[in-house]
Design a protein around this motif. Structure first.
Motif, PDB file in Angstrom:
ATOM      1  N   PHE A 181      27.482 -16.446 -12.970  1.00 55.72           N
ATOM      2  CA  PHE A 181      26.253 -15.797 -13.039  1.00 55.72           C
ATOM      3  C   PHE A 181      24.944 -16.767 -13.325  1.00 55.72           C
ATOM      4  O   PHE A 181      23.646 -16.383 -12.894  1.00 55.72           O
ATOM      5  N   HIS A 182      25.119 -17.612 -13.951  1.00 57.83           N
ATOM      6  CA  HIS A 182      24.102 -18.880 -14.148  1.00 57.83           C
ATOM      7  C   HIS A 182      24.044 -19.878 -12.772  1.00 57.83           C
ATOM      8  O   HIS A 182      23.126 -20.539 -13.002  1.00 57.83           O
ATOM      9  N   GLY A 183      24.878 -19.776 -11.850  1.00 56.65           N
ATOM     10  CA  GLY A 183      24.936 -20.683 -10.933  1.00 56.65           C
ATOM     11  C   GLY A 183      24.167 -20.110  -9.769  1.00 56.65           C
ATOM     12  O   GLY A 183      23.686 -19.171  -9.908  1.00 56.65           O
ATOM     13  N   GLU A 184      24.266 -20.848  -8.651  1.00 55.77           N
ATOM     14  CA  GLU A 184      23.662 -20.359  -7.580  1.00 55.77           C
ATOM     15  C   GLU A 184      24.759 -19.925  -6.328  1.00 55.77           C
ATOM     16  O   GLU A 184      24.377 -19.985  -5.195  1.00 55.77           O
ATOM     17  N   TYR A 185      25.713 -19.329  -7.001  1.00 55.64           N
ATOM     18  CA  TYR A 185      26.778 -18.984  -6.063  1.00 55.64           C
ATOM     19  C   TYR A 185      26.408 -17.561  -5.449  1.00 55.64           C
ATOM     20  O   TYR A 185      26.101 -16.788  -6.057  1.00 55.64           O
ATOM     21  N   LYS A 186      26.792 -17.349  -4.280  1.00 56.36           N
ATOM     22  CA  LYS A 186      26.557 -15.980  -3.694  1.00 56.36           C
ATOM     23  C   LYS A 186      27.936 -15.315  -3.805  1.00 56.36           C
ATOM     24  O   LYS A 186      27.813 -14.160  -4.056  1.00 56.36           O
ATOM     25  N   GLU A 187      29.101 -16.081  -3.957  1.00 56.75           N
ATOM     26  CA  GLU A 187      30.352 -15.320  -4.230  1.00 56.75           C
ATOM     27  C   GLU A 187      31.461 -15.932  -5.009  1.00 56.75           C
ATOM     28  O   GLU A 187      31.261 -17.368  -4.962  1.00 56.75           O
ATOM     29  N   SER A 188      32.130 -15.550  -5.669  1.00 58.29           N
ATOM     30  CA  SER A 188      33.344 -16.231  -6.420  1.00 58.29           C
ATOM     31  C   SER A 188      34.449 -15.450  -6.650  1.00 58.29           C
ATOM     32  O   SER A 188      34.477 -14.188  -6.465  1.00 58.29           O
ATOM     33  N   VAL A 189      35.618 -15.918  -6.657  1.00 63.92           N
ATOM     34  CA  VAL A 189      36.730 -15.111  -6.654  1.00 63.92           C
ATOM     35  C   VAL A 189      37.484 -15.887  -8.248  1.00 63.92           C
ATOM     36  O   VAL A 189      37.757 -16.858  -8.470  1.00 63.92           O
ATOM     37  N   ILE A 190      37.706 -14.740  -9.099  1.00 61.14           N
ATOM     38  CA  ILE A 190      38.252 -14.875 -10.213  1.00 61.14           C
ATOM     39  C   ILE A 190      39.940 -14.235 -10.204  1.00 61.14           C
ATOM     40  O   ILE A 190      40.025 -13.360 -10.137  1.00 61.14           O
ATOM     41  N   GLN A 191      40.706 -15.255 -10.528  1.00 63.04           N
ATOM     42  CA  GLN A 191      42.147 -15.146 -10.415  1.00 63.04           C
ATOM     43  C   GLN A 191      42.584 -14.764 -11.675  1.00 63.04           C
ATOM     44  O   GLN A 191      42.442 -15.368 -12.818  1.00 63.04           O
ATOM     45  N   SER A 192      43.827 -14.070 -11.898  1.00 62.28           N
ATOM     46  CA  SER A 192      44.572 -13.742 -12.773  1.00 62.28           C
ATOM     47  C   SER A 192      45.966 -13.548 -12.387  1.00 62.28           C
ATOM     48  O   SER A 192      46.333 -13.451 -11.197  1.00 62.28           O
ATOM     49  N   LYS A 193      47.091 -13.219 -13.363  1.00 61.46           N
ATOM     50  CA  LYS A 193      48.373 -13.093 -12.925  1.00 61.46           C
ATOM     51  C   LYS A 193      48.571 -11.791 -12.210  1.00 61.46           C
ATOM     52  O   LYS A 193      49.479 -11.494 -11.522  1.00 61.46           O
ATOM     53  N   ARG A 194      47.678 -10.742 -12.649  1.00 57.41           N
ATOM     54  CA  ARG A 194      47.833  -9.506 -12.339  1.00 57.41           C
ATOM     55  C   ARG A 194      46.663  -9.108 -11.189  1.00 57.41           C
ATOM     56  O   ARG A 194      47.197  -8.391 -10.157  1.00 57.41           O
ATOM     57  N   TYR A 195      45.500  -9.660 -11.059  1.00 56.12           N
ATOM     58  CA  TYR A 195      44.305  -9.263 -10.234  1.00 56.12           C
ATOM     59  C   TYR A 195      43.656 -10.468  -9.522  1.00 56.12           C
ATOM     60  O   TYR A 195      43.890 -11.516 -10.183  1.00 56.12           O
ATOM     61  N   GLN A 196      43.102 -10.106  -8.467  1.00 51.55           N
ATOM     62  CA  GLN A 196      42.142 -10.743  -7.868  1.00 51.55           C
ATOM     63  C   GLN A 196      40.541 -10.144  -7.914  1.00 51.55           C
ATOM     64  O   GLN A 196      40.444  -9.165  -7.358  1.00 51.55           O
TER      65      GLN A 196
END
Length: 244
Positions: free
Chosen positions: A221-236
């Motif tokens: 949110f505060h960075g300059e990324y256009k996209e990010s993937v956040i992993q968990s054990k159950r979901y992406q």
């Protein structure tokens, strides 16, 4: 899911202002685990003295993010562990056969902070409390988005708070978890500032090291990324910021 986010406030050690978060997201500010708490001067001293550190962090982020909207907005509160320090003390009292404090018990339940905020701000709008393990923040966003769309709301408050767990529980959680509180207003999608979030079920267990989701989200949110993937054990969780 497409939505906007406005007025995001988060408290994480020495990282507290929007400028702090932008510097941290770029790698120009290091996290320091400072132990002081928000002053919460807008809350009367008698009420403030009863608040746990967990509640103080939550209410600070809530009130700072809402400003003049504090009394007229629905809320989704989320936490993986809740006020576990208070709960652990109650369990210890049971084990040692000490009398339990009804006040401490009432303030230890998972929706206690939502109730405290409702009472202080005289907010009678609907509020829910979410606990979904390591996905607690992201599931709170899903719940808030569903309410935003199904109830035709203009905006809804999303809150997430957790503390480093008491020592006796540390073996059961990831070392990446930190004391952090964040609150932001989820709004209708607008192309200029909008975010898209997609959810994919994990079919196989990922070998990738899991990180602390709220920090991943705030870095995006505060960075300059256009996209990010956040992993968990159950979901992406795939989150992007672009024109659609």
């Amino acid at each position: 899911m497409k939505f906007g986010i406005e007025k995001c406030v988060a408290w994480y050690g020495n990282i507290r202002t929007t400028e702090d978060w932008k510097l941290w997201a770029k790698g120009d500010l290091n996290y320091l685990p400072e132990g002081d708490l928000p002053p919460l001067k807008q809350i009367p001293a008698m009420q403030r003295r009863r608040l746990s550190p967990f509640a103080k962090l939550s209410l600070h982020c809530i009130l700072e993010s809402l400003g003049d909207n504090a009394s007229n907005i629905p809320c989704v509160f989320s936490s993986r562990h809740g006020d576990l320090h208070k709960t652990a003390k109650l369990i210890e009292d049971v084990a040692t056969k000490n009398d339990l404090s009804p006040t401490h018990f009432g303030l230890s339940v998972h929706n206690a902070v939502a109730g405290l905020y409702s009472i202080f701000a005289n907010n009678k709008q609907p509020m829910t409390a979410i606990s979904a393990g390591e996905d607690s923040l992201m599931m709170a966003i899903v719940d808030a988005y569903a309410k935003l769309e199904s109830q035709h709301l203009d905006k809804i408050l999303v809150v997430y708070t957790d503390q480093i767990v008491p020592e006796q529980y540390s073996q059961y959680v990831s070392n990446e978890e930190q004391t952090l509180s964040v609150a932001f207003i989820l709004t209708k999608y607008q192309p200029a500032t909008g975010i898209q979030l997609t959810l994919e079920k994990q079919t196989e267990h990922s070998d990738e090291k899991l990180t602390f989701q709220p920090l991943d989200f705030l870095k995006f949110f505060h960075g300059e990324y256009k996209e990010s993937v956040i992993q968990s054990k159950r979901y992406q969780w795939r989150i992007s910021r672009r024109l659609f």
